[in-house]
Each structure stands twice: as structure tokens, then as C-alpha cells.
Design a protein around this motif. Structure first.
Motif, PDB file in Angstrom:
ATOM      1  N   TRP A 277     -40.774 -35.112 -23.773  1.00  0.00           N
ATOM      2  CA  TRP A 277     -39.512 -35.601 -24.149  1.00  0.00           C
ATOM      3  C   TRP A 277     -39.566 -36.470 -25.378  1.00  0.00           C
ATOM      4  N   PRO A 278     -38.774 -36.675 -26.253  1.00  0.00           N
ATOM      5  CA  PRO A 278     -38.732 -37.650 -27.429  1.00  0.00           C
ATOM      6  C   PRO A 278     -38.920 -39.062 -27.006  1.00  0.00           C
ATOM      7  N   VAL A 279     -39.617 -39.826 -27.730  1.00  0.00           N
ATOM      8  CA  VAL A 279     -40.024 -41.340 -27.443  1.00  0.00           C
ATOM      9  C   VAL A 279     -38.760 -41.846 -27.082  1.00  0.00           C
ATOM     10  N   GLY A 280     -38.791 -42.616 -26.146  1.00  0.00           N
ATOM     11  CA  GLY A 280     -37.701 -43.089 -25.298  1.00  0.00           C
ATOM     12  C   GLY A 280     -36.866 -42.475 -24.501  1.00  0.00           C
ATOM     13  N   VAL A 355     -47.466 -43.105 -38.877  1.00  0.00           N
ATOM     14  CA  VAL A 355     -46.625 -42.787 -37.210  1.00  0.00           C
ATOM     15  C   VAL A 355     -46.505 -44.170 -36.510  1.00  0.00           C
ATOM     16  N   GLU A 356     -47.649 -45.074 -36.770  1.00  0.00           N
ATOM     17  CA  GLU A 356     -47.397 -46.416 -36.047  1.00  0.00           C
ATOM     18  C   GLU A 356     -46.188 -47.224 -36.660  1.00  0.00           C
ATOM     19  N   ASP A 357     -46.195 -47.163 -38.053  1.00  0.00           N
ATOM     20  CA  ASP A 357     -44.962 -47.703 -38.912  1.00  0.00           C
ATOM     21  C   ASP A 357     -43.649 -47.233 -38.286  1.00  0.00           C
ATOM     22  N   ALA A 358     -43.483 -46.098 -38.004  1.00  0.00           N
ATOM     23  CA  ALA A 358     -42.208 -45.373 -37.815  1.00  0.00           C
ATOM     24  C   ALA A 358     -42.018 -45.788 -36.196  1.00  0.00           C
ATOM     25  N   ILE A 363     -38.024 -45.874 -34.873  1.00  0.00           N
ATOM     26  CA  ILE A 363     -37.760 -44.817 -35.414  1.00  0.00           C
ATOM     27  C   ILE A 363     -37.924 -43.426 -34.397  1.00  0.00           C
ATOM     28  N   ASN A 364     -37.239 -42.557 -34.321  1.00  0.00           N
ATOM     29  CA  ASN A 364     -37.531 -41.318 -33.274  1.00  0.00           C
ATOM     30  C   ASN A 364     -37.557 -40.139 -33.922  1.00  0.00           C
ATOM     31  N   LEU A 365     -37.245 -40.057 -35.199  1.00  0.00           N
ATOM     32  CA  LEU A 365     -37.287 -38.721 -35.958  1.00  0.00           C
ATOM     33  C   LEU A 365     -37.691 -38.789 -37.327  1.00  0.00           C
ATOM     34  N   LEU A 389     -40.086 -36.960 -32.909  1.00  0.00           N
ATOM     35  CA  LEU A 389     -39.343 -35.715 -33.258  1.00  0.00           C
ATOM     36  C   LEU A 389     -39.594 -35.490 -34.843  1.00  0.00           C
ATOM     37  N   MET A 390     -39.584 -34.150 -35.178  1.00  0.00           N
ATOM     38  CA  MET A 390     -39.838 -33.771 -36.489  1.00  0.00           C
ATOM     39  C   MET A 390     -38.805 -32.397 -36.898  1.00  0.00           C
ATOM     40  N   TRP A 391     -38.583 -32.901 -38.209  1.00  0.00           N
ATOM     41  CA  TRP A 391     -37.407 -31.964 -38.737  1.00  0.00           C
ATOM     42  C   TRP A 391     -38.401 -31.688 -40.122  1.00  0.00           C
ATOM     43  N   GLN A 392     -38.491 -30.166 -40.063  1.00  0.00           N
ATOM     44  CA  GLN A 392     -39.292 -29.749 -41.193  1.00  0.00           C
ATOM     45  C   GLN A 392     -38.289 -29.002 -42.307  1.00  0.00           C
ATOM     46  N   ASP A 393     -38.208 -29.590 -43.513  1.00  0.00           N
ATOM     47  CA  ASP A 393     -37.519 -28.617 -44.540  1.00  0.00           C
ATOM     48  C   ASP A 393     -38.331 -27.667 -44.906  1.00  0.00           C
TER      49      ASP A 393
END
Length: 838
Positions: A277-280, A355-358, A363-365, A389-393
Motif C-alpha cells: 500500500w502507499p504510505v498512509g 526521501v526522508e524530506d518527502a 508527501i505521498n508521491l 508512490l512514483m510517477w515516471q515521465d
């Protein structure tokens, strides 16, 4: 990334020479670059020159301009290594990343040419290797002249840069961007080495996942697409797939690659699977996968989950609903750019910090922007582990791209390789075709400049979706960002799909965010300088000035510092010093983004997400980032953490029933009331009471009401605020506040800071030494707006845990400072708040 055990890196003994030195290179470099300097591999020419003392820090002062000759120079990397035949049937030279146009020779024999930074190359070098000493040479074409030559040969195509970056499959932002330094160079940026093998080699693995219901639980389905290469012969190859879950129990299945073929598909059932699952939203269980195919091996991890993208038309247009395991995700995102202008300087620790900053900013994506790279497995591994979560262009940004050969073949090769490489990662939930190219084809005046040539649409609507369907049908594909998901629709229409909002920052005040009712915002942002210590480490103008020469080197946006000035007007007083300018612009960035995020989130579920431009920087620069290049969290980061809280309370203007009744058909009614909007991005509904007050800055409660509130899980709700509380009598000295259990207090002001009667320093502070730093104990004597400690002014390595605090008269706060140096009183002296801008 998994490297097989028979891969032997060739990373020692490299030298760098200038094969064709640019005419404007400084005189002192010619002799050493003719003889050769030590080179680090993986690495980049700029960094080798810096280590050799031939250039100064590229990020410092105006060194960028003085070092443009590096991008105009052809570079040669060379090493000598010993080799002895170990009896393997095959000996392949494998280059996992060469930047970019290069000729490779081994012992004077031409091995191959490369055209693409974003893919690997493999060559059979049995005939070129010699017992004993071998010489490997990689000669890179000068990148800037190469782009110009190709534009001259094939025709210029529209782009948003002074270089023709869209002529090469090279990281676009290496040529500079409106936040990025121009350091187009050359290098062996990923491992290079010999792979000696016999029998069978694993050529590619795509371990794709699915989840099916099983009564009250779920079963996982792992579909392994395996490709092999045989060194000789054509016998069947036995395959063993082993899956080990979080409980440590292995599951295995056997199969074979039949003679006459070099691929197979192995399907494994994983009973009672634990879903990722995504964080949260839940946990992130990962399953180890190992594959043996004859003599070949592969290791990786997967997480079992499903992903969907729903853009089906609805009564308001078309949504952008990203769903994981069938549950709609409310996206609280940030755009990601390469975290260093020199990619080989990014290691796993640096990725872990970002990633820790996010995650700590709620932030979840992360959206990996298309002017950078197909990101490292290190970043994706961390995202997998933490539910980010990751969105890749795909790598097309702000330009037209040739649809002709040889570029098309290179693009297909890079896509095939990177879709395969990234397919195991459960965090990856979306492939996206391009950044702003579809929008640009409509709005940026391309048509008359193309001369009938394609601009890349055939990639975004034909090639890329076809490859994604073939290689990775488990994830959705989107043609572009922004995109409206329908023929004949304007690509950046707020009613459909994704939207980029850039009139704010470029043309209009940030309050214009409130004029939009988007379905999903995948880019929006506002600039500010980095932390003070980051700024002055590279800008040395005397005196320091917003429009100083070196300051403007570190401001890449068109008329950027003018836009900063225009942006604070009407909101904050004009600064009286350079330090005031620094604080004013940082504060205004935070205010602008808080305003935008809270407005967009207040539209939940009509609007299902925002992706801030941008999380990070790739060098010390005035930019849109929340975290600067040195890792300092700007005031924006602290504000974003609050605005992205899973549960958010915010005051928002809304139309009354009378206003709706009086509005003409099709027109937006007047927003004549203030409402309390609750956003609940948790898995549990909320019911409770909120205390809403109107208070004077000295703490006097002028009006008070208790309102009942209910908001469902992953939803929003609007609660009316009684008029006697919401109506300001003296807007310059009053504010609204709402407080309810489980939500941070919400504030609303009747006037901007510039028009408020704020006491200049309405707090007392006691500084106390503590383990690992100190604690600042603050007591408010009146309203304190946006209290922030510029800890890096005392110690560039220091960090304040809390920031952008608003306190009522009588309230207290403790700000923890992490620092190994500095007097606690010095940290107290660098506290600032909105009040002191006078």
C-alpha cells in the motif's frame, strides 16, 4: 540495479584527455589535457577537471560561463587492464551508461558507437581481447557542437533552451533549465565492465504482479517474463523461480525455456498475499524473487498491488483518479528533478535524505520529471520500502522531438530497457509520455516552425502506449502532463485530467490560484532563494544584491528576481535590506504555496491531488524547491508539511445560498461567505466539534462559536461559520481561528501582512543547551505569524525541527535545533517572523 556475479567492473586506471579541445579553453589546460589526467569511473569530465585543479567549482560565482568550453570539447577516456581467458564461452563488454555520443575501441579495434545516455550497450569482444594488457578507449563527441550539427543537418525543432538539447538522447537539463546550471559534458556515468559467461545469460526479467480476491483475503499472481541468451547451442534451459515473502517462507516453481526460443513466461500463485500500500494507506510488504535459468541468475523484489487510472467522463468533465488496490488515492505530491547536476555525485544516502524530506513533509508521491533521467533503482527501492508512490515521465520535455530514424530506434531501445528495469518496483504507479510537449504543440507557436515534420505525438499516442501494453500492462499510461484525456480538448483544461498552473508566478498574483477548480494539478509553484548559507556559499557580490551579477547567475528563470519582487507586492512590505529580501521572498513563497495547496485540497474530491513544483534542487540556486541543494528545508517545506497534513482544516471563501440563487446561469456565483473546510485523507471518518473564534492580535476573544463537523474517510466537508464570528470589525487587527481534535489549527486573516498592525517582535525566547544542539523556548506576547529559525546562519550544518509556527498571545513553543556548533543564544538571534518585516 542487479549486476550478475560474472560482471567484472573496469573502474580503475582511467585517464581523461581532450581529443578536440575547444578554441576558448583557458591556456593552462592544454598541456595536462594532452598528456592526460586521472579520471574516476563512473564519473564525468567536469568532476575530473575539478579534482585535477584545472577548473574551479562549477557552481561557484560565475564559473558556469567560464567553463562552457567543457561542453564544446571532445573527451577521451582510456584505461589499460590485464585480462586472462578464464575459459568462458563469451566475453562481453557492457556499458551501463555512456553520456552520450561515443565511439568505443578495444586494443584499437572499433567495438561500437553509442547514441543514448538513457540505455546500456553490450558488445561481444572475444575477438578484440588479448591475453595480458588491454587498452579500452571511449571517445565522446563534444555535446554542444553535436546538437548544433544535428540541428543543421536534420533541421531545428522547437525547444525552450538556448541549446538544441532535443537533438540528442541526453539528459535535457544538463544543458541548463530555468532552475538548472548549463554543464553539458561527457562521461562514463554508470558501471562499465566485462561480463564473461558460458551456457546461459539472463537477458531481461519483468516480474509483473496482480492480486485476486480469495474469500476474505487475497492471492498474489506473479507473472515472470524471462528472456535469456545462450552462448552456444539451442537446448532447453531449466528455470527455477523462488519467491520469499515477509514471513520468510519460500515458494518455488520450475519451468523451461524451450529449444528454438529465448523466452518464457512463468506464472506463480502466492496464496494469502500481503498487499503493498502507499504510505498512509497500509503497509509495504516486499517479496524477494530469485531466478535461475541454467547458468544465469537474477535477484529482485516485488510488492503485490493493483493500479488503475480512472479518467472516464463525469458530470464535471473527466477526473484523474489514481487507484491502488481499488482505493482512490488523494495525491499530495512533489515533482522530482535530478538531485545533483552531476549525476555520479548522487549516492543512496543522498537519495535517502530526499526521501526522508518527502515523507516528513507528508508527501505521498514523487513525479520524476521528463527532462531528467529514468531514476535510479536506489530511489525506487527506497520508495518501495516506505510506500512513496512514483510517477515516471518518459524523457521528453518542453520541446518537439524528431519522429524519424535514427532517433526513433534509440527511443524504442531506451523505453524497452527502462520499462523492464523499473517494472519490479511496486512504488511505480504511472508511466507518463511527456512533460508539456502536447500542451506546447498547441500554445507555444510550433506549427509554423515544424515545416510539416512530426513533433513527437507519434511517440506519445502510438509507440509508448504500445510498448507499455506489451511490456507492462499492470500500470496505467498517460500520454502527457498536462493532458485532458479526449480528442479535441485543450490539453491544459482545468475540467479534464491533469493541469499545470503557471500563470501564477509568471503573470499574475498567487491569489489567482483560487480562480481554478482543477481535477488534478501536476505542476504549480513559486520561487524563493535557498537557505542563506547555501546562497552566500556561491554568490559573492559586494554588496550582496538581488540584481547583482553573481546573484543573477544563480537565478535561471526569465526575469526571475523581478517576479519575486512583483510577487510580494500587496502581501508583504518592501524589504529594507538584503537579509530582509531573503526572508521576504522565502516567506512569500511559503504563503503562496500554502494558499494554493489549501485551495486545491479544499476542492476534494473534485480535485484529487496536487504535485508541487518542486521538491529538490540540482545546484545552489534561486528556485521553486522546498529543499535546497545543501539539504536545508526552506520555510516552504515547513508550510508544505502543514498544508499536506492528512487531516487539514482550512478557511475558504464559499458562495451563500442567496449568491447561488442570484448567479446567472453558467456564471460563477460570488463567494460571499467564509466556511471551514475539512479534508480527511485518512482511512477513518471523523466526527467532532470545532471551536471557531475571532480574536484580536493581543489575544482578546471577540466572538466564539462551536460547530459540529463530520467528514468521511478520504473526503472533504464544508461547515458554515456563523456570520457574527466570520465578520471582521477591524481587519488589520483581527483573525479567525478554528481548532478541533486531530487537526492542526486553521487561521484566516482579514488583511495581508503589509496592512496588518502586527507587533514587530511579540515573543520572548529562552535558549537552552541540549544534547545534539539546543532548544529555543518561545512565549508569545501577541500574535506571532510564521516564526522561523534561520539556523544555518549560525551553523551551515544546523537544522531546526520546527518552523513557520503561528502562536497566539500566551502560547508557547519549543524549537529543537540540531547542531554540533554554535551558541544557543546565537540561534535565538536568527529567529524571524512575518511581524518583523516593517
Amino acid at each position: 540495479m542487479y549486476y550478475p556475479p560474472h560482471f567484472h567492473a573496469l573502474h580503475e586506471g582511467w585517464t581523461l584527455t581532450a581529443a578536440d579541445l575547444a578554441a576558448d579553453a583557458p591556456g593552462g589546460v592544454a598541456a595536462p589535457l594532452a598528456e592526460g589526467i586521472a579520471a574516476v569511473v563512473p564519473g564525468e569530465a567536469h568532476l575530473d577537471l575539478l579534482r585535477a585543479g584545472l577548473i574551479e567549482d562549477p557552481f561557484d560565482g560565475d564559473n558556469e560561463a567560464a567553463q562552457q568550453w567543457i561542453g564544446d570539447t571532445a573527451w577521451t577516456f582510456r584505461t589499460v587492464f590485464d585480462w586472462t581467458d578464464d575459459g568462458s564461452a563469451r566475453h562481453d563488454l557492457v556499458a551501463h551508461g555512456l553520456d552520450t555520443v561515443a565511439a568505443v575501441t578495444l586494443n584499437g579495434i572499433a567495438i561500437g558507437r553509442t547514441e543514448n545516455q538513457h540505455r546500456s550497450y553490450r558488445w561481444d569482444v572475444r575477438e578484440a581481447l588479448r591475453e595480458g594488457e588491454n587498452t579500452l578507449t571511449v571517445e565522446f563527441a563534444a555535446p554542444v557542437p553535436e546538437t548544433e550539427a544535428r540541428a543543421e543537418r536534420d533541421g531545428v525543432l522547437p525547444s525552450t533552451n538556448h541549446h538544441e538539447y532535443n537533438q540528442l538522447r541526453k539528459m535535457a537539463c544538463s544543458f541548463g533549465w530555468d532552475w538548472g546550471i548549463d554543464v553539458a559534458g561527457a562521461g562514463i556515468w554508470k558501471p562499465i565492465g566485462l561480463e564473461s559467461w558460458s551456457g546461459t545469460r539472463v537477458a531481461a526479467v519483468r516480474p509483473l504482479v496482480d492480486v485476486v480476491a480469495n474469500g476474505d483475503g487475497h492471492d498474489g499472481v506473479l507473472t515472470v517474463h524471462l528472456e535469456i541468451e545462450r552462448a552456444a547451442g539451442d537446448d532447453d534451459v531449466e528455470v527455477l523461480v523462488i519467491v520469499v515473502g515477509p514471513d520468510g517462507r519460500p515458494l518455488e516453481t520450475s519451468a523451461a525455456v524451450a529449444s528454438g526460443t529465448n523466452s518464457t513466461v512463468v506464472v506463480m500463485d502466492v496464496p494469502d498475499v500481503r498487499r503493498w500500500w502507499p504510505v498512509g494507506y497500509g503497509d509495504q510488504p516486499l517479496y524477494d524473487v530469485s531466478i535461475e535459468a541454467g547458468d544465469g541468475h537474477w535477484r529482485g523484489r516485488v510488492g503485490f498491488r493493483t493500479v488503475e487510472l480512472d479518467t472516464a467522463p463525469d458530470e464535471a468533465g473527466a477526473p484523474f483518479h489514481l487507484k491502488v488496490n481499488g482505493e482512490r488515492i488523494l495525491v499530495r505530491g512533489a515533482n522530482w528533478i535530478p538531485d545533483h547536476a552531476f549525476l555520479t555525485e548522487i549516492d543512496r544516502d543522498r537519495y535517502a535524505q530526499r526521501v526522508e524530506d518527502a515523507l516528513e513533509a507528508n508527501i505521498n508521491l514523487l513525479r520524476v520529471w521528463g527532462g531528467g533521467i529514468y531514476e535510479s533503482d536506489d530511489l525506487y527501492d527506497l520508495a518501495d520500502e516506505h510506500g512513496l508512490l512514483m510517477w515516471q515521465d518518459f524523457l521528453f520535455a518542453c520541446a518537439a522531438y524528431s519522429e524519424d530514424e535514427p532517433l526513433r530506434t534509440e527511443i524504442e531501445a531506451e523505453v524497452r530497457e527502462n520499462v523492464t528495469r523499473l517494472s519490479p518496483h511496486p512504488s511505480l504507479v504511472l508511466w507518463n509520455g511527456n512533460n508539456e510537449n502536447t500542451w506546447g504543440s498547441v500554445d507555444w507557436g510550433w506549427a509554423h516552425r515544424l515545416g510539416g515534420r512530426g513533433w513527437g505525438d507519434a511517440y506519445y499516442r502510438e509507440l509508448l502506449p504500445a510498448l507499455c501494453a506489451e511490456l507492462d500492462s499492470t500500470r496505467p499510461y498517460s500520454p502527457a502532463s498536462p493532458y485532458s484525456y479526449g480528442d479535441y480538448r485543450y490539453p491544459n483544461d482545468e475540467r479534464y485530467g491533469t493541469m499545470h498552473v503557471w500563470d501564477v508566478w509568471n503573470q499574475v498574483d498567487y491569489k489567482v490560484y483560487a480562480d481554478y477548480r482543477p481535477r488534478f494539478v501536476s505542476e504549480f509553484g513559486f520561487q524563493a532563494p535557498p537557505a542563506w548559507s547555501t546562497l552566500v556559499s556561491v554568490v559573492h557580490d559586494e554588496p550582496l544584491d538581488p540584481f547583482g551579477a553573481e546573484m543573477l547567475v544563480h537565478q535561471k528563470a526569465h526575469r526571475g528576481n523581478e517576479k519575486l519582487q512583483r510577487g510580494w507586492q500587496g502581501h508583504l512590505p518592501d524589504p529594507q535590506s538584503i537579509e530582509d529580501w531573503h526572508w521576504t521572498t522565502q516567506l512569500n513563497q511559503a504563503h503562496a504555496i500554502r494558499f494554493g495547496v489549501e485551495h486545491y485540497r479544499s476542492l476534494t474530491p473534485h480535485c484529487t491531488g496536487t504535485i508541487l513544483w518542486q521538491l529538490n534542487d540540482n545546484w545552489p540556486v534561486v528556485s521553486w524547491a522546498a529543499v535546497d541543494f545543501a539539504g536545508h528545508r526552506k520555510p516552504l517545506w515547513h508550510t508544505l508539511r502543514d498544508a499536506y497534513a492528512p487531516r487539514l482544516a482550512t478557511f475558504q471563501p464559499r458562495p451563500s445560498a442567496e449568491s447561488r440563487a442570484n448567479a446567472w446561469e453558467g456564471l460563477v456565483p460570488e463567494f460571499d461567505l467564509i466556511a471551514l473546510v475539512l479534508v480527511n485523507d485518512t482511512g477513518e471518518s471523523y466526527s467532532g466539534s470545532f471551536t471557531v473564534t475571532r480574536e484580536a492580535f493581543d489575544g482578546t476573544v471577540l466572538a466564539k462559536a462551536v460547530v459540529e463537523a463530520r467528514v468521511d474517510a478520504r473526503d472533504g466537508a464544508t461547515i458554515a461559520v456563523p456570520a457574527e464570528v466570520a465578520t471582521f470589525h477591524d481587519a488589520a487587527d483581527e483573525y479567525l481561528r478554528a481548532e478541533g481534535e486531530g487537526f492542526a489549527p486553521a487561521f484566516h486573516y482579514g488583511a495581508e501582512v503589509v496592512d496588518q498592525r502586527l507587533a514587530p517582535r511579540p515573543f520572548e525566547v529562552e535558549a537552552e543547551a541540549a544534547e545534539g544542539g539546543c532548544v529555543l523556548h518561545v512565549t508569545a506576547t501577541g500574535l506571532v505569524r510564521d516564526l522561523f529559525c534561520h539556523a544555518d546562519k549560525v551553523d551551515p550544518a544546523a537544522r531546526a525541527e520546527q518552523g513557520m509556527l503561528t502562536l497566539r498571545a500566551g502560547e508557547t513553543a519549543a524549537i529543537k535545533i540540531h547542531s554540533s556548533a554554535g551558541d544557543p543564544a546565537a540561534f535565538a538571534a536568527v529567529l524571524r517572523c512575518a511581524n518583523d518585516l516593517r
